[in-house]
Enzyme design. Sequence first.
Site, PDB file in Angstrom:
ATOM      1  N   ILE A   1       5.274   9.656   8.091  1.00  0.00           N
ATOM      2  CA  ILE A   1       4.208   9.545   7.076  1.00  0.00           C
ATOM      3  C   ILE A   1       2.893   9.468   7.846  1.00  0.00           C
ATOM      4  CG2 ILE A   1       3.379   8.202   5.095  1.00  0.00           C
ATOM      5  CD1 ILE A   1       6.065   6.520   5.446  1.00  0.00           C
ATOM      6  N   HIS A   2       1.961  10.353   7.546  1.00  0.00           N
ATOM      7  CA  HIS A   2       0.677  10.207   8.221  1.00  0.00           C
ATOM      8  C   HIS A   2      -0.516  10.701   7.419  1.00  0.00           C
ATOM      9  CE1 HIS A   2       0.947  14.483   9.103  1.00  0.00           C
ATOM     10  NE2 HIS A   2      -0.334  14.444   9.345  1.00  0.00           N
ATOM     11  N   ARG A   3      -0.269  11.416   6.316  1.00  0.00           N
ATOM     12  CA  ARG A   3      -1.410  12.011   5.613  1.00  0.00           C
ATOM     13  C   ARG A   3      -2.247  10.971   4.904  1.00  0.00           C
ATOM     14  NH1 ARG A   3      -2.066  17.463   4.417  1.00  0.00           N
ATOM     15  NH2 ARG A   3      -0.555  18.598   5.663  1.00  0.00           N
TER      16      ARG A   3
END
Length: 355
Positions: free
Chosen positions: A205-207
């Site tokens: 998860i990074h957005r």
Amino acid sequence: MKKIITVIGARPQFIKAAVVSKALLANKNLKEIIIHTGQHYDHNMSKIFFDDLKLPKPAYDLKIGSKDHGAQTGLMLQKIEEVLLKEKPDLVLVYGDTNSTLAGSLAAVKLHIPVAHVEAGLRCFDKTVPEEVNRVITDHNSALLFCPTTNALDNLKKEGLTKNVYLTGDVMYDSILLMIEIAKKQSSIMKNLKLNPKKYCLATIHRAENTDNLERLKEIVEALNESKKEIILPLHPRTKKYLAEYKIKTAKNIKILEPLSYLDLLILEKNASHVITDSGGMQKEAYFLKTPCLTLRDVTEWVETVSTGANTIVGADKQKILAALKKPDSTIKELPNHYGNGKAAQKIIEILKRF
Ligand code: UD1
């Protein structure tokens, strides 16, 4: 000899640029000079990729680092312009959709230097997504547009971009064909983490749309906690920061790791029962490696992965995530080749030579 300046700065760009740089090096009539903006600077977000991918050392390291969008892009613009004025290249090559892409293309077009955009034409049609803004502007700044898919080509046509638009296939497919074999030989991540093939999920998860939104990040982590599956979660620094800030706790079934090298990540993607991600690149890597993917977004630019049933859009919806994980593991057998034939880099070089 033509002088090409490549502007890169973030993890996915190192992967995309590596295959093209390799092909450029083999070509006597083209000389490449690499600018690293420094958007990603931690060892395991940057240097490790240069080493694994054997990417040439950048001639310029601008060390811009993390800032708000305006400050980060603005500083890049200023410093890239200085290099372009000094080097006077024939062309500037940019990749994907990060702030480094936008700054590189804008600096060049203002100096009347032609821009070539690799991964042109992708759209999610949502301007709140920072990458969408970067892509649209970069495409319109570009003199040469290299599209990975026919869908990307159609998107450009609808915006009136038809000149010097080429369907090349996807350089990430080139990269995976090459690197998965190296990864199989060199990576010991399965052994190190004591993992059994198809018995765990790999999540990332990074957005901004997920990390900077308490509700979405909480819902995603709750789904992972409640799934009871063994989940490997290499944490992007941005996500680490927000999990701590929002005081969101992960359960025992989730194993948190530092960001991984490309080689280790490929091996984990290949052996996972599911890839759960909001990364664009990983949706495709899962597809190429025939691992079912759950996409933690409400839309995707990589629509082909969804239409073939290999990728399920689950957003940040706990019930959708849990339902998709409960579906019996269906190993994907054959996939249509929407992303070219693994020779995208070579096609790009041929076009650059003629331009
Ligand atoms: C950027 C790209 C995104 C791409 C992603 C890949 C933009 C707008 N976004 O997002 O499209 O998918 O890269 O990872 O360009 N940080 C570190 N160490 C690093 C790099 C970043 O700690 O080496 C931290 C920063 O302090 C910051 C956060 O990570 O808090 C965000 O970094 P940034 O490069 O701005 O954006 P990404 O989220 O990585």
